[in-house]
Design a protein around this motif. Structure first.
Motif, PDB file in Angstrom:
ATOM      1  N   PRO A  18     -45.722   7.921  -4.063  1.00 10.85           N
ATOM      2  CA  PRO A  18     -46.864   6.996  -4.058  1.00 10.85           C
ATOM      3  C   PRO A  18     -47.420   6.874  -5.479  1.00 10.85           C
ATOM      4  O   PRO A  18     -47.416   7.839  -6.243  1.00 10.85           O
ATOM      5  CB  PRO A  18     -47.879   7.677  -3.143  1.00 10.85           C
ATOM      6  CG  PRO A  18     -47.117   8.693  -2.378  1.00 10.85           C
ATOM      7  CD  PRO A  18     -45.932   9.069  -3.203  1.00 10.85           C
ATOM      8  N   LYS A  23     -53.449   4.968  -1.821  1.00 11.35           N
ATOM      9  CA  LYS A  23     -53.806   5.897  -0.758  1.00 11.35           C
ATOM     10  C   LYS A  23     -52.580   6.741  -0.427  1.00 11.35           C
ATOM     11  O   LYS A  23     -51.466   6.236  -0.306  1.00 11.35           O
ATOM     12  CB  LYS A  23     -54.272   5.161   0.502  1.00 11.35           C
ATOM     13  CG  LYS A  23     -55.667   4.615   0.381  1.00 11.35           C
ATOM     14  CD  LYS A  23     -56.675   5.737   0.328  1.00 11.35           C
ATOM     15  CE  LYS A  23     -58.087   5.222   0.255  1.00 11.35           C
ATOM     16  NZ  LYS A  23     -59.047   6.256   0.008  1.00 11.35           N
ATOM     17  N   SER A  24     -52.810   8.021  -0.266  1.00  9.59           N
ATOM     18  CA  SER A  24     -51.736   8.928   0.104  1.00  9.59           C
ATOM     19  C   SER A  24     -51.339   8.668   1.556  1.00  9.59           C
ATOM     20  O   SER A  24     -52.213   8.576   2.423  1.00  9.59           O
ATOM     21  CB  SER A  24     -52.218  10.369  -0.062  1.00  9.59           C
ATOM     22  OG  SER A  24     -51.208  11.270   0.278  1.00  9.59           O
ATOM     23  N   TYR A 117     -43.026   9.564   1.738  1.00  8.64           N
ATOM     24  CA  TYR A 117     -43.371   9.841   0.351  1.00  8.64           C
ATOM     25  C   TYR A 117     -42.214   9.511  -0.607  1.00  8.64           C
ATOM     26  O   TYR A 117     -42.345   9.656  -1.817  1.00  8.64           O
ATOM     27  CB  TYR A 117     -43.815  11.293   0.185  1.00  8.64           C
ATOM     28  CG  TYR A 117     -45.251  11.526   0.586  1.00  8.64           C
ATOM     29  CD1 TYR A 117     -46.231  11.733  -0.380  1.00  8.64           C
ATOM     30  CD2 TYR A 117     -45.641  11.513   1.919  1.00  8.64           C
ATOM     31  CE1 TYR A 117     -47.559  11.931  -0.019  1.00  8.64           C
ATOM     32  CE2 TYR A 117     -46.964  11.710   2.290  1.00  8.64           C
ATOM     33  CZ  TYR A 117     -47.913  11.916   1.315  1.00  8.64           C
ATOM     34  OH  TYR A 117     -49.235  12.110   1.674  1.00  8.64           O
ATOM     35  N   VAL A 135     -47.908  16.100  -5.740  1.00 14.29           N
ATOM     36  CA  VAL A 135     -48.806  14.971  -5.501  1.00 14.29           C
ATOM     37  C   VAL A 135     -50.205  15.552  -5.370  1.00 14.29           C
ATOM     38  O   VAL A 135     -50.427  16.452  -4.555  1.00 14.29           O
ATOM     39  CB  VAL A 135     -48.427  14.185  -4.223  1.00 14.29           C
ATOM     40  CG1 VAL A 135     -49.413  13.049  -3.980  1.00 14.29           C
ATOM     41  CG2 VAL A 135     -46.997  13.662  -4.302  1.00 14.29           C
ATOM     42  N   VAL A 137     -54.183  14.726  -4.544  1.00 20.84           N
ATOM     43  CA  VAL A 137     -54.954  13.732  -3.804  1.00 20.84           C
ATOM     44  C   VAL A 137     -56.430  14.126  -3.827  1.00 20.84           C
ATOM     45  O   VAL A 137     -56.768  15.303  -3.626  1.00 20.84           O
ATOM     46  CB  VAL A 137     -54.452  13.665  -2.338  1.00 20.84           C
ATOM     47  CG1 VAL A 137     -55.210  12.636  -1.543  1.00 20.84           C
ATOM     48  CG2 VAL A 137     -52.954  13.401  -2.295  1.00 20.84           C
ATOM     49  N   THR A 142     -57.056   9.355  -2.202  1.00 21.04           N
ATOM     50  CA  THR A 142     -56.467   8.592  -3.294  1.00 21.04           C
ATOM     51  C   THR A 142     -55.592   9.503  -4.153  1.00 21.04           C
ATOM     52  O   THR A 142     -55.995  10.617  -4.498  1.00 21.04           O
ATOM     53  CB  THR A 142     -57.571   7.954  -4.165  1.00 21.04           C
ATOM     54  OG1 THR A 142     -58.374   7.117  -3.329  1.00 21.04           O
ATOM     55  CG2 THR A 142     -56.992   7.136  -5.299  1.00 21.04           C
ATOM     56  N   VAL A 143     -54.412   9.036  -4.479  1.00 23.51           N
ATOM     57  CA  VAL A 143     -53.481   9.792  -5.310  1.00 23.51           C
ATOM     58  C   VAL A 143     -54.002   9.818  -6.740  1.00 23.51           C
ATOM     59  O   VAL A 143     -54.233   8.769  -7.350  1.00 23.51           O
ATOM     60  CB  VAL A 143     -52.064   9.186  -5.250  1.00 23.51           C
ATOM     61  CG1 VAL A 143     -51.119   9.907  -6.198  1.00 23.51           C
ATOM     62  CG2 VAL A 143     -51.529   9.208  -3.823  1.00 23.51           C
ATOM     63  N   THR A 146     -48.998  12.387  -9.826  1.00 26.89           N
ATOM     64  CA  THR A 146     -47.709  12.687  -9.207  1.00 26.89           C
ATOM     65  C   THR A 146     -46.745  13.179 -10.274  1.00 26.89           C
ATOM     66  O   THR A 146     -46.871  12.833 -11.460  1.00 26.89           O
ATOM     67  CB  THR A 146     -47.069  11.448  -8.522  1.00 26.89           C
ATOM     68  OG1 THR A 146     -46.774  10.461  -9.502  1.00 26.89           O
ATOM     69  CG2 THR A 146     -47.963  10.880  -7.438  1.00 26.89           C
TER      70      THR A 146
END
Length: 166
Positions: A18, A23-24, A117, A135, A137, A142-143, A146
């Motif tokens: 992502p 958004k995760s 993912y 990742v 969050v 929200t990510v 990464t």
């Protein structure tokens, strides 16, 4: 799809992680007590998703140990260690190592986490395990960060992952 390597040999994954700011994706993963966990179970916490092929390899085991140590320093943060290992293997490892600042979760039932993912191995000898990724969050899902580790045998950049939470 990501192009990464194992011992210098090219490997592909099923997609891409992502993007930062997105958004995760939600997930359903199996905890060591065989219960099902989803994003909503961690509501109100920031998450570090430490994703790896198998806790029974040296690099994967070290990532769990390192995040266990550093997790205790981060308020309102949960570290989720995610692989396709059986929940029993994850519980055995963390119990034997005395690791209690991380939560181990398994994608062994459906593989949907790896697919959602974009990090399931598509080619190579570790197909269909999960590639080594981080990742991060925020509390709103929200990510923030990464990392797809380029060489599977290498450790992730712990400091870069944790820096976005400071």
């Amino acid at each position: 799809m990501a192009n990464i390597t194992l011992g210098g040999n090219p490997i592909e994954t099923t997609g891409s992680l992502p993007s930062v700011g997105s958004k995760s994706p939600d997930f359903k993963l199996t905890a060591t007590d065989l219960s099902t966990k989803s994003m909503s179970d961690f509501e109100g916490n920031r998450l570090v998703l430490n994703i790896f092929p198998s806790v029974d390899t040296g690099t994967c085991a070290q990532s769990v140990r390192t995040f266990n140590e550093k997790a205790s320093e981060l308020p309102e943060t949960k570290v989720l260690c995610i692989s396709k290992d059986l929940p029993f293997a994850l519980a055995r490892f963390c119990g034997a190592e005395g690791l209690d600042n991380v939560e181990s979760l398994s994608d062994f039932k459906t593989g949907s986490f790896g697919d959602d993912y974009g990090l399931t191995f598509k080619t190579g000898p570790l197909t269909p395990l999960l590639s080594r990724c981080i990742v991060v969050v925020d509390k709103d899902g929200t990510v923030l960060h990464t990392e797809q580790v380029a060489e599977i045998a290498d450790e992730p950049n712990y400091e870069a992952a944790l820096e976005v939470l400071k």
